[in-house]
Design a protein around this motif. Structure first.
Motif, short mmCIF file in Angstrom:
data_model
loop_
_atom_site.label_atom_id
_atom_site.label_comp_id
_atom_site.label_asym_id
_atom_site.label_seq_id
_atom_site.Cartn_x
_atom_site.Cartn_y
_atom_site.Cartn_z
N THR A 36 23.16 32.41 -10.05
CA THR A 36 22.65 31.28 -10.83
C THR A 36 23.68 30.15 -10.89
O THR A 36 23.33 28.97 -10.82
CB THR A 36 22.27 31.71 -12.26
OG1 THR A 36 23.37 32.33 -12.88
CG2 THR A 36 21.08 32.65 -12.26
N GLU A 37 24.96 30.52 -10.97
CA GLU A 37 26.00 29.50 -10.98
C GLU A 37 26.06 28.77 -9.64
O GLU A 37 26.21 27.55 -9.59
CB GLU A 37 27.36 30.17 -11.27
CG GLU A 37 28.45 29.20 -11.62
CD GLU A 37 29.72 29.92 -12.06
OE1 GLU A 37 30.80 29.43 -11.72
OE2 GLU A 37 29.62 30.96 -12.74
N ALA A 39 23.55 28.37 -7.56
CA ALA A 39 22.36 27.51 -7.50
C ALA A 39 22.58 26.22 -8.30
O ALA A 39 22.22 25.13 -7.84
CB ALA A 39 21.13 28.25 -8.01
N ALA A 40 23.19 26.35 -9.47
CA ALA A 40 23.47 25.16 -10.29
C ALA A 40 24.46 24.24 -9.59
O ALA A 40 24.30 23.01 -9.59
CB ALA A 40 24.01 25.58 -11.65
N LYS A 42 24.87 24.00 -6.34
CA LYS A 42 24.17 23.36 -5.22
C LYS A 42 23.34 22.18 -5.69
O LYS A 42 23.31 21.13 -5.05
CB LYS A 42 23.27 24.38 -4.51
CG LYS A 42 24.02 25.33 -3.61
CD LYS A 42 23.07 26.26 -2.88
CE LYS A 42 23.79 27.19 -1.95
NZ LYS A 42 22.88 28.11 -1.26
N LYS A 43 22.66 22.34 -6.83
CA LYS A 43 21.88 21.23 -7.39
C LYS A 43 22.79 20.07 -7.74
O LYS A 43 22.47 18.91 -7.46
CB LYS A 43 21.15 21.68 -8.66
CG LYS A 43 19.87 22.42 -8.42
CD LYS A 43 19.18 22.71 -9.74
CE LYS A 43 17.89 23.47 -9.54
NZ LYS A 43 17.23 23.78 -10.82
N GLN A 44 23.92 20.38 -8.35
CA GLN A 44 24.87 19.33 -8.73
C GLN A 44 25.42 18.62 -7.49
O GLN A 44 25.53 17.40 -7.47
CB GLN A 44 26.01 19.95 -9.53
CG GLN A 44 26.97 18.94 -10.12
CD GLN A 44 28.06 19.62 -10.93
OE1 GLN A 44 28.20 20.83 -10.93
NE2 GLN A 44 28.85 18.83 -11.63
N LYS A 46 23.92 18.33 -4.57
CA LYS A 46 22.83 17.52 -4.01
C LYS A 46 22.67 16.22 -4.79
O LYS A 46 22.50 15.15 -4.21
CB LYS A 46 21.53 18.32 -4.02
CG LYS A 46 20.42 17.68 -3.24
CD LYS A 46 19.22 18.59 -3.16
CE LYS A 46 18.12 17.95 -2.33
NZ LYS A 46 16.96 18.82 -2.24
N ALA A 47 22.74 16.30 -6.12
CA ALA A 47 22.63 15.10 -6.95
C ALA A 47 23.79 14.14 -6.68
O ALA A 47 23.58 12.92 -6.57
CB ALA A 47 22.60 15.49 -8.43
N GLN A 49 25.55 13.95 -3.89
CA GLN A 49 25.38 13.38 -2.55
C GLN A 49 24.36 12.26 -2.56
O GLN A 49 24.57 11.23 -1.92
CB GLN A 49 24.98 14.47 -1.56
CG GLN A 49 26.11 15.36 -1.16
CD GLN A 49 25.67 16.50 -0.25
OE1 GLN A 49 24.51 16.88 -0.24
NE2 GLN A 49 26.61 17.05 0.51
N SER A 50 23.27 12.43 -3.27
CA SER A 50 22.26 11.36 -3.32
C SER A 50 22.82 10.15 -4.06
O SER A 50 22.54 9.01 -3.69
CB SER A 50 20.98 11.86 -3.97
OG SER A 50 21.20 12.17 -5.32
#
Length: 156
Positions: A36-37, A39-40, A42-44, A46-47, A49-50
């Motif tokens: 879960t850490e 995954a969090a 990875k989301k961070q 990605k955000a 990078q965008s």
């Protein structure tokens, strides 16, 4: 005596399984927390990078319209810094063409190529020949009025 040995073996195996079950449960919990850490994170990532991509698009380009379009050397070395070249990029061609208010067909006429070539250059499917790059860079350094004035005489 064989029944005693067999029952001893079974009891040892049962106790070992019981102890392993507790340890495996703790490992599963740890593994779940780590997943879960990850995954969090990875989301961070990605955000972020965008956000970097958005900021890169927002960053204003240096004013090349103020440069004289007379010589290729002035385009190859903006602001008089020798050794620093302006490099052709598909994204830059597309944004500058839009800034000039030219269609792909008009840009193609100005450069003496087909509109398909312009499309391929802008989409990154192909790159222009090295001999064409200085002319492209000169055209991109033009102002909007000057570029439209060059297109007007060639219009049918």
């Amino acid at each position: 005596m064989t029944t005693f040995a067999e029952s001893l073996k079974k009891e040892i195996a049962r106790v070992a399984r019981k102890e392993l079950r507790d340890e495996i449960g703790a490992l599963r919990k740890t593994s779940l927390l780590q997943r879960t850490e990850i995954a969090a994170l990875k989301k961070q990532l990605k955000a972020l990078q965008s956000q970097v991509n958005r900021l890169g698009k927002v960053r204003p380009e240096p004013a090349r319209a103020a440069l004289p379009a007379a010589s290729a050397a002035s385009v190859a070395h903006p602001r008089g810094k020798p050794g620093r070249k302006v490099v052709f990029t598909a994204e830059r061609l597309k944004t500058q063409r839009a800034r000039l208010g030219l269609t792909q067909e008009q840009m193609a006429r100005l450069l003496g190529v087909s509109s398909l070539s312009i499309w391929k250059w802008e989409s990154g499917g192909a790159a222009p020949r090295a001999s064409r790059v200085p002319k492209i860079l000169q055209l991109l350094a033009l102002g909007k009025r000057e570029a439209l004035a060059r297109v007007e005489p060639e219009a049918p």
